[in-house]
Write an enzyme that holds these catalytic residues in place. Structure first.
Site, PDB file in Angstrom:
ATOM      1  N   SER A 263       0.744  -1.161  -0.134  1.00 58.07           N
ATOM      2  CA  SER A 263       0.153  -0.046  -0.033  1.00 58.07           C
ATOM      3  C   SER A 263       0.898   1.321  -0.038  1.00 58.07           C
ATOM      4  O   SER A 263       2.053   1.045   0.310  1.00 58.07           O
ATOM      5  CB  SER A 263      -0.918  -0.073   1.287  1.00 58.07           C
ATOM      6  N   LYS A 264       0.132   2.169  -0.126  1.00 59.95           N
ATOM      7  CA  LYS A 264       1.087   3.667  -0.279  1.00 59.95           C
ATOM      8  C   LYS A 264       1.533   3.820   1.064  1.00 59.95           C
ATOM      9  O   LYS A 264       2.670   4.389   1.250  1.00 59.95           O
ATOM     10  CB  LYS A 264       0.088   4.705  -0.424  1.00 59.95           C
TER      11      LYS A 264
END
Length: 507
Positions: A263-264
């Site tokens: 994920s970011k």
């Protein structure tokens, strides 16, 4: 492989920046298409207007172009299968929803959100899960349970409704995935998915199937998050009487520690990008880093992504692949079922390799441009010489500045630890003697300067460290960099003497 022309599509939603997992999906579609002489299509799935983000479509296209995996058909490259934005195709979907109604494979449902929430709460209170399907659909508010006249009256009165797919009640469905093999699923566990929403727009499931059919897609290569939808999609193809494409669901790209999808937040926490290009959120103004702006070459990013979940097989340990080599070697048979851990250091390793493979002339041209942003002007020839001295130590273009700024501007600060260790009481006098040698040296090549200085050191019986360490600190500001005589020759006699004078007088 059949004689039918291979046609694949990458179908992102323009709801924000394109994650590198999406880039890998696009890459695998591209490689598969090119391997088989087929077409790679970009379709923008923008039916969810509430989540639409301005600029996201342009970002997707720019990302694919930067990675050198451009689409053959799509927005701006219109062909017979267009238009390629679902919002421009919405007039089509109603017609196909009505075909399913007419064939008995779909039905109108008038249940409100509040009524469905109540059913869910009642089920939860009994420790059950509410599923809208065969076991309760004839007790709910829909065209299967209500008299035909009442259904007609509700529609004519403008009462909101959705159109749901009528899943088979008791069937064992045989499914095949090109990566995961044969699977079976009992249709009694499937819910009756909404195909057409009350706002007059199709859901992903209907639009996706209709578009893939009309665009003659032969292979659907997508992320494993769509695996639970495979049964519904196969049933929809059957309900329409269409031949289904072959399906392949790609494994997840996992966090570096291996648990969960990358994920970011992982990138922010560990300091690496998860997007191909920098993204500025149009609402919040937040900026997310991108591989391009961090200085990565697209070839490095593509090579890294290709090996996340795929290998050429045959026991090969080959890791460096050009796009052409990837196209030749790629096959779905060698895509893994399990997720692949993302490794930021391995990505840097790929980048270092491609930096070393890039010609000095090209790097020098980029370096000249970088220096302009710092108000430093230099010649391509000089920049190319500096590249030749530093290249082996560098991974990114910015490293030439971070590791070699002293080639372009005199150091303003000196490493205190290095000075404390190298500077002795007689250092100023020694440096003055070095200055005199340099001033009397006509041929200021690295080899000649080295001969002159080292001969003098030997003749005087001075330790090399007593001379060479202060010499390096004077030119560089620290104990780093390539051979000190290469540095002196590069910056020239006048600048070398000036730096020695400055350091001699400062300490």
């Amino acid at each position: 492989m059949s004689t039918e022309k291979v046609r694949v599509r990458f179908a992102p939603s323009p709801t924000g920046p394109l994650h590198i997992g999406g880039v890998r999906t696009a890459l695998f579609n591209y490689l598969f298409a090119k391997k088989h002489g087929g077409d790679f299509i970009l379709r923008i799935e923008d039916t969810d207007q509430a989540r639409y983000v301005e600029g996201a479509e342009d970002y997707i296209i720019e990302s694919l172009n930067w990675c050198n995996i451009p689409f053959d058909e799509g927005p701006g490259k219109e062909k017979d299968a267009g238009p390629y934005r679902q919002s421009d195709r919405k007039h089509l979907y109603r017609e196909y929803a009505e075909k399913l109604l007419a064939s008995g494979n779909a039905y109108y449902a008038f249940d409100t959100a509040e009524e469905l929430d109540k059913h869910r709460e009642d089920h939860e209170a009994q420790g059950k899960t509410f599923i809208y399907n065969w076991h309760n659909r004839e007790k709910l508010k829909n065209s299967l349970a209500l008299p035909e006249a009442e259904v007609k009256q509700k529609i004519e009165a403008g009462e909101p409704y959705v159109i749901r797919f009528k899943s088979p009640e008791n069937e064992t469905l045989q499914l095949k995935d090109e990566i995961r093999g044969e699977m079976t699923i009992e249709t009694k566990i499937l819910d009756d998915k909404v195909l057409f929403k009350s706002d007059g727009m199709p859901t992903y499931h209907l639009a996706n199937i209709v578009d893939d059919h009309l665009m003659k897609i032969t292979h659907v290569i997508r992320g494993e998050e769509w695996l639970p939808s495979l049964a519904l999609h196969e049933l929809l193809y059957r309900a329409f009487g269409w031949a289904a494409p072959k399906f392949a669901h790609l494994p997840l790209i996992l966090k570096p520690q291996g648990k969960g999808k990358l994920s970011k937040r992982d990138g922010d926490k560990l300091g690496f990008p998860v997007f191909p290009l920098e993204w500025k959120d149009p609402k919040s103004g937040d900026i997310s880093s991108g591989y391009r702006e961090e200085g990565y070459y697209p070839e490095a990013v593509v090579n890294m992504l290709a090996l996340l979940g795929w290998n050429a097989g045959g026991g090969t340990e080959k890791e460096i692949y050009s796009l052409e080599e990837l196209t030749h070697a790629f096959s779905l048979e060698h895509v893994s079922k399990g997720g692949s851990k993302f490794d930021p250091e391995k990505t840097r390793w790929f980048q270092h390799h491609y930096m070393q493979e890039t010609g000095n002339e090209q790097i020098a041209a980029d370096l000249v441009d970088l220096l302009k942003t710092k108000d430093i002007s230099t010649t391509p020839k000089y920049a190319q010489h500096i590249v030749s001295l530093l290249k082996e130590r560098t991974t990114f273009l910015s490293d030439f500045w971070n590791q070699g700024s002293y080639f372009f501007t005199a150091p303003e600060n000196y490493d205190e630890k290095a000075v404390k260790k190298a500077w002795k009481e007689d250092t100023p006098q020694i440096l003055q003697q070095v200055i005199e040698i340099l001033e009397n040296t006509e041929d200021f090549s690295a080899e000649n300067v080295q001969d002159r200085v080292k001969s003098w050191i030997t003749s005087e019986g001075i330790g090399f460290g007593k001379v060479m360490q202060p010499f390096r600190i004077s030119l560089v500001g620290a104990m780093q960099g390539p051979d000190v005589f290469d540095i002196a020759a590069a910056i020239g006699k006048e600048e070398t003497v000036a730096r020695l004078q400055k350091a001699r007088q400062q300490f």
